[in-house]
Write a protein that holds these residues in place. Structure first.
Motif, mmCIF file in Angstrom:
data_model
loop_
_atom_site.group_PDB
_atom_site.id
_atom_site.type_symbol
_atom_site.label_atom_id
_atom_site.label_comp_id
_atom_site.label_asym_id
_atom_site.label_seq_id
_atom_site.Cartn_x
_atom_site.Cartn_y
_atom_site.Cartn_z
ATOM 1 N N TRP A 72 8.438 -12.063 8.344
ATOM 2 C CA TRP A 72 9.452 -11.043 8.670
ATOM 3 C C TRP A 72 10.274 -10.713 7.425
ATOM 4 C CZ3 TRP A 72 9.421 -8.177 12.899
ATOM 5 C CH2 TRP A 72 10.528 -7.400 13.185
ATOM 6 N N ILE A 73 10.685 -11.771 6.709
ATOM 7 C CA ILE A 73 11.502 -11.560 5.506
ATOM 8 C C ILE A 73 10.643 -10.927 4.400
ATOM 9 C CG2 ILE A 73 12.797 -12.766 3.681
ATOM 10 C CD1 ILE A 73 13.650 -14.752 5.960
ATOM 11 N N ALA A 74 9.382 -11.359 4.320
ATOM 12 C CA ALA A 74 8.497 -10.769 3.300
ATOM 13 C C ALA A 74 8.411 -9.256 3.483
ATOM 14 C CB ALA A 74 7.105 -11.395 3.400
ATOM 15 N N PHE A 75 8.234 -8.811 4.718
ATOM 16 C CA PHE A 75 8.145 -7.365 4.965
ATOM 17 C C PHE A 75 9.483 -6.671 4.739
ATOM 18 C CE2 PHE A 75 4.141 -8.007 7.579
ATOM 19 C CZ PHE A 75 3.351 -7.355 6.645
ATOM 20 N N ASP A 76 10.580 -7.432 4.860
ATOM 21 C CA ASP A 76 11.893 -6.850 4.563
ATOM 22 C C ASP A 76 11.999 -6.513 3.077
ATOM 23 O OD1 ASP A 76 13.091 -6.652 6.978
ATOM 24 O OD2 ASP A 76 14.028 -8.629 6.927
ATOM 25 N N PHE A 77 11.371 -7.370 2.249
ATOM 26 C CA PHE A 77 11.500 -7.186 0.804
ATOM 27 C C PHE A 77 10.433 -6.266 0.231
ATOM 28 C CE2 PHE A 77 14.193 -10.914 1.183
ATOM 29 C CZ PHE A 77 15.223 -10.584 0.312
ATOM 30 N N ILE A 78 9.310 -6.161 0.938
ATOM 31 C CA ILE A 78 8.220 -5.319 0.403
ATOM 32 C C ILE A 78 8.378 -3.906 0.960
ATOM 33 C CG2 ILE A 78 5.728 -4.994 0.289
ATOM 34 C CD1 ILE A 78 5.504 -8.048 0.724
ATOM 35 N N ASN A 79 8.596 -2.981 0.075
ATOM 36 C CA ASN A 79 8.789 -1.603 0.529
ATOM 37 C C ASN A 79 7.556 -0.736 0.318
ATOM 38 O OD1 ASN A 79 11.460 -1.854 1.434
ATOM 39 N ND2 ASN A 79 12.153 -1.885 -0.699
ATOM 40 N N ARG A 80 6.687 -1.166 -0.620
ATOM 41 C CA ARG A 80 5.514 -0.321 -0.909
ATOM 42 C C ARG A 80 4.498 -0.427 0.227
ATOM 43 N NH1 ARG A 80 2.904 -0.809 -6.602
ATOM 44 N NH2 ARG A 80 1.609 0.784 -5.608
ATOM 45 N N ARG A 81 4.050 0.722 0.664
ATOM 46 C CA ARG A 81 3.146 0.783 1.815
ATOM 47 C C ARG A 81 1.844 0.044 1.522
ATOM 48 N NH1 ARG A 81 -0.186 5.213 3.647
ATOM 49 N NH2 ARG A 81 -0.531 5.023 5.881
ATOM 50 N N THR A 82 1.313 0.245 0.296
ATOM 51 C CA THR A 82 0.032 -0.373 -0.053
ATOM 52 C C THR A 82 0.159 -1.893 -0.059
ATOM 53 O OG1 THR A 82 -0.089 1.488 -1.549
ATOM 54 C CG2 THR A 82 -1.860 -0.125 -1.698
ATOM 55 N N THR A 83 1.259 -2.403 -0.635
ATOM 56 C CA THR A 83 1.453 -3.858 -0.695
ATOM 57 C C THR A 83 1.563 -4.427 0.721
ATOM 58 O OG1 THR A 83 2.791 -3.335 -2.636
ATOM 59 C CG2 THR A 83 2.752 -5.632 -1.926
ATOM 60 N N ARG A 84 2.246 -3.715 1.570
ATOM 61 C CA ARG A 84 2.375 -4.165 2.964
ATOM 62 C C ARG A 84 1.009 -4.245 3.636
ATOM 63 N NH1 ARG A 84 7.154 -2.015 6.439
ATOM 64 N NH2 ARG A 84 8.870 -3.100 5.459
ATOM 65 N N LEU A 85 0.201 -3.203 3.409
ATOM 66 C CA LEU A 85 -1.139 -3.185 4.011
ATOM 67 C C LEU A 85 -1.992 -4.328 3.478
ATOM 68 C CD1 LEU A 85 -2.116 0.574 4.233
ATOM 69 C CD2 LEU A 85 -1.982 -1.058 6.105
ATOM 70 N N VAL A 86 -1.902 -4.568 2.159
ATOM 71 C CA VAL A 86 -2.688 -5.634 1.544
ATOM 72 C C VAL A 86 -2.288 -6.982 2.146
ATOM 73 C CG1 VAL A 86 -2.998 -6.905 -0.636
ATOM 74 C CG2 VAL A 86 -3.177 -4.413 -0.602
ATOM 75 N N LEU A 87 -1.002 -7.153 2.397
ATOM 76 C CA LEU A 87 -0.525 -8.406 2.982
ATOM 77 C C LEU A 87 -0.999 -8.548 4.437
ATOM 78 C CD1 LEU A 87 1.267 -10.864 2.393
ATOM 79 C CD2 LEU A 87 3.208 -9.599 3.277
ATOM 80 N N ALA A 88 -1.164 -7.416 5.113
ATOM 81 C CA ALA A 88 -1.533 -7.465 6.540
ATOM 82 C C ALA A 88 -3.035 -7.639 6.758
ATOM 83 C CB ALA A 88 -1.061 -6.195 7.239
ATOM 84 N N LEU A 89 -3.840 -7.274 5.752
ATOM 85 C CA LEU A 89 -5.287 -7.269 5.970
ATOM 86 C C LEU A 89 -5.919 -8.653 6.190
ATOM 87 C CD1 LEU A 89 -6.539 -4.399 3.649
ATOM 88 C CD2 LEU A 89 -6.254 -4.405 6.116
#
Lengths: 308, 575
Positions: B386-403
């Motif tokens: 939850w906190i990681a996604f709070d700090f990551i704003n770039r869409r691509t980085t978020r997607l990479v983390l979710a994959l």
């Protein structure tokens, strides 16, 4: 666009049509060929009536008879998200030359390759109308067309619609909040209130001689006067209550008068003035078309009918 | 090794002797501890079950073994090994494994994945394709006909199958599965039906949250066109349908394909069950990873398809969701309620009923440390992502983390084991990687951190979805006005309450996650779900039902306490 009502058979005939509990209640009317405006306040049932006409919603009760071929510009624009502006017109099988004309007419030429998600509300609403005009059908139904278009350009786009309709001899049924749009474009009007038809007929007749105050208000501000009121304020003898439109009333400054101004507000092309009859000790509001300077509170005025 | 363990474990007094033998075998065969200890524990448990020591005595036996394994694990600590421990270990290693050579064991372990493993993958792909199609259609049908607005009770009924722990569902239907074990097709049908029923809420949610990009009016406008051929109409409607149904199908496929827990307790043979069993029985990590490649390719293909589809997605307006009304809507809700009864209400009622006699005997006494472990891991992983996604704003980085989370718990956990225990980073990074870092990674492998990290990655896709939904529905203007007014109550209702609910859901999912927990948890820190799953293999008892219920109540209790406290805080300021 005002003209003689065509003698052709009607487009739609509705007999005691009901939709939901209150959306449409016992609607019986005929819609002739030509241009028909459906007027009413928000929630009056305009969209419900058009939805029933085009078959998007089925009436719970009643008889509905109408054309099989028509096209529709729905209230929520009904655009296809996967198609570009140009493809919208191509999908309805519009000839290429006409596509370019329509896109140019509605200022969409430069946006022809984008999809609806990238369009503004105004552009979407113009595209919805353009698509309906592009469809090769003789009857069009438009629910509040050009609703998000800036007023300054409305006239131009309406003239495009009028041009296509007149050139092809098509019929149009459209709903609107604006009495001005109805007056300027339609030959026939249907006035709705709370799901009921309160009046339908040729628009000129409804404008000049509405059957009651409710119908009068459908086509914009007016002055509904009873026989006594007409005699008191206008020195006019009439048999029954009737409507006087703002352009029929003249309120002019006077040196001596029993009528004085309590309050006056300029509304654009017309003004609303609250007058007090000193002798009768009564007051009421009138709509009129001002021809002179703003009327000051407390100043005496003369109230009369315009003769021209 | 298993044979040796089984031979010795048949008499409880000889458990420690058996453990010594097992540790010898472990040291000799793998040079590492994890799989061997798991294998030993499983073999002991199996022996316990075969000798009729189920229920309370079986539980005690398993618990003793757990402690033995933890003790043995300490013997083999890489640093600070006492002389006594070293001597003992050396003695064990010298003794070797009676009756089975290193070579013979490796050969036998390699056979665990053959000959029908790849056929099974093919069968599972076909089954999951069919299942995901049916789930998307049925869920979409239900989702489109449910009323436009739902109250919290209706939402609870819709989400119940998704939120009921898989462990509870599999525990409830395990005995039915046992009856059907003679008819594999019927057993597969039962398993597939349960998976489908559990995943239907996802399709229902997808239909509601991601309405078709085309409005009902736009669809009707298309139908008004005269003289269009059937193929052009079909092409139009397929295109206008948008990508949401295909993405839902892909997501449901991934979840169904990666399932292990339900299949395992129902004794259904799937690729994940075969691979997991082979791994915990001692298959070398490289062999396990080699076995995971084929399903990994399948999953990656679906993930890539999902990403490509996501790039083409045209967002649909919430106004496009018209919902149903009248009797049609009531019937649809009845169908949804029936699904909830089968996959949620019935398992809960049955477990509660069974647990009553065992409640006084077991209660929370034996499960408290496991529950605490599960809670700690779930809290850690939930807040980490939850906190990681709070700090990551770039869409691509978020997607990479979710994959990575979409690959499923089994594949992800095996990758973690390989990363931490095999010196794989040295192989990948070459000379840049220092040898001593391998030891540090092994020490890290003995901590709960890999499990917390893996759980966080597994939660990432859901967390990203929830974050996006919260952002989309955030009433920015109303929230700004509430901040200006300084109203705690408004801030709670507009911003905090949805966030707490989302975090609660993530906590719940992590708390009941089994596969990664069973592979990555340190031996002396067993999560409740793993212990319950292992015990559930040996039938249903009142003691086990009571333990299951107490483990299940904890997340609900925690969530209720959090919500209650927050509400009290908000109420102090009733503006």
């Amino acid at each position: 666009m005002h003209g003689k009502m065509p003698a052709d058979p009607p487009l739609w005939t509705l007999g005691n049509v009901n939709l939901g509990h209150t959306r449409l209640r016992d609607v019986s009317l005929t819609i002739p060929r030509g241009v028909t405006a459906v007027l009413g306040w928000s929630g009056a049932g305009k969209t419900s009536l058009l939805n029933v006409l085009v078959g998007f919603e089925k009436p719970d009760r009643g008889i509905l008879d109408g054309p099989h071929m028509f096209y529709w510009s729905p209230q929520g624009d009904g655009l296809w998200p996967h198609a570009t502006v140009r493809e919208h017109l191509e999908i309805v099988r519009c000839p290429v030359a006409r596509i370019d004309d329509l896109l140019a007419g509605f200022d969409l030429s430069e946006r022809s390759s984008v999809r609806p998600a990238e369009l503004s509300e105004g552009e979407r609403s113009r595209l919805s109308v353009a698509r309906a005009l592009a469809a090769p059908v003789q009857v069009l139904v438009m629910d509040e067309p050009l609703s998000h278009v800036d007023p300054g350009r409305l006239g131009r786009y309406w003239s495009v619609i009028r041009g296509v309709i007149e050139a092809d001899g098509r019929s149009l049924v459209f709903s609107t909040h604006s009495p001005e749009a109805a007056m300027s474009q339609a030959q026939f009007v249907i006035c709705l209130r709370e799901g009921r038809v309160i009046h339908s007929g040729p628009i000129a007749e409804v404008y000049s001689n509405p059957s009651n105050a409710e119908v009068m208000e459908c086509l914009g501000p007016g002055n509904w006067l009873t026989s006594q009121e007409a005699e008191l304020w206008l020195d006019e003898i009439i048999d029954a209550p009737r409507c006087y439109r703002p352009e029929q009333i003249s309120v002019e400054p006077a040196h001596i008068s029993h009528v004085v101004v309590r309050e006056s507000r300029f509304l654009g092309s017309i003004a609303e003035v609250e007058l007090r009859h000193v002798n009768a000790a009564v007051a009421r509001k009138f709509f009129h078309r001002p021809s002179g300077p703003h009327l000051q509170p407390g100043s005496p005025v003369s109230l009369r009918l315009r003769t021209e | 090794m298993i044979r040796a363990a089984e031979q010795y474990a048949s008499v409880p007094e000889q458990l420690f002797g058996a453990l010594e033998q097992a540790i010898r075998a472990m040291k000799q065969l793998f040079g590492k501890t994890e799989q061997a200890f798991s294998a030993v524990e499983q073999s002991f448990s199996r022996v316990g079950a075969q000798s009729g020591t189920t229920g309370e005595s079986g539980f005690t036996l398993g618990w003793s073994l757990r402690r033995c394994v933890a003790e043995g694990r300490r013997w083999t600590g890489r640093s600070g090994l006492s002389d006594k421990a070293r001597r003992s270990l050396e003695h064990c290693c010298e003794a070797g494994l009676p009756g089975e050579s290193d070579h013979a064991w490796k050969a036998r372990a390699a056979l665990m994945l053959n000959p029908d493993y790849h056929t099974q993958i093919f069968f599972d792909v076909a089954r999951c394709l069919l299942l995901s199609g049916i789930v998307t259609l049925l869920g979409g049908w239900i989702g489109s006909r449910l009323p436009r607005t739902l109250d919290w009770r209706q939402w609870a009924i819709i989400l119940a199958p998704l939120c009921t722990p898989t462990l509870l569902v599999s525990y409830t239907y395990a005995s039915l599965g046992l009856h059907l074990s003679g008819a594999p097709w019927l057993l597969n049908l039962l398993y597939s039906t349960l998976v489908a029923l559990k995943l239907i809420p996802i399709a229902v949610l997808a239909r509601r949250l991601f309405p078709p990009p085309i409005s009902a009016e736009a669809r009707y406008c298309a139908s008004l066109l005269p003289g269009r051929s059937l193929s052009s109409r079909l092409a139009f409607h397929t295109q206008a349908l948008g990508v949401a149904p295909w993405m839902t199908t892909g997501l449901v496929f991934l979840l169904a394909f990666a399932d292990f827990e339900l299949a395992s307790l129902l004794s259904v043979k799937t690729w994940s069950v075969i691979l997991f069993d082979a791994h915990v029985r001692g298959l070398h990590i490289w062999e396990s990873l080699r076995g995971a490649f084929a399903p990994l390719y399948v999953e990656l293909a679906v993930v890539v398809a999902l990403v490509l589809l996501g790039r083409r997605a045209v967002p649909g307006s919430p106004a496009n969701f018209t919902g149903g009304s009248g009797s049609g809507s009531r019937w649809t809700f009845f169908v949804m309620a029936l699904i909830s009864i089968l996959t949620s209400a019935w398992p809960i009622i049955r477990t509660v009923g069974q647990s009553i006699p065992g409640w006084t005997a077991v209660g929370l006494r034996y499960g408290m440390s496991e529950i605490m472990t599960s809670t700690a891991v779930a809290v850690g992983s939930t807040f980490a992502i939850w906190i990681a996604f709070d700090f990551i704003n770039r869409r691509t980085t978020r997607l990479v983390l979710a994959l990575p989370g979409l690959l499923g718990a089994l594949v992800l956990s095996l990758l973690f084991v390989a990363l931490l225990n095999t010196g794989a980073p040295g192989f990948v990074f070459g000379k840049v990687w220092r040898k001593e870092w391998d030891d540090q990674l092994r020490i890290l492998a003995d901590s709960p951190l890999p499990l917390i990290f893996a759980e966080a990655l597994l939660l990432a896709p859901v967390a990203l979805l929830l974050k996006s939904m919260l952002k989309m529905r955030r009433p920015a203007e109303a929230l700004h006005l509430a901040r200006m007014a300084g109203s705690r109550r408004l801030l709670w209702e507009l911003a905090l309450q949805p966030s707490v609910a989302a975090i609660g859901l993530l906590f719940f999912l992590s708390y009941f996650e089994f596969t990664a927990a069973s592979i990555l948890a340190p031996v002396d820190m067993t999560p409740a779900c793993v212990r319950l799953h292992n015990l559930a293999h040996y039938g249903q008892t009142s003691a086990l039902s009571a333990m299951m219920l107490s483990a299940m109540l904890v997340p609900f209790l925690l969530l209720a306490l959090t919500l209650g406290a927050a509400r009290l805080y908000a109420r102090q300021d009733a503006r």
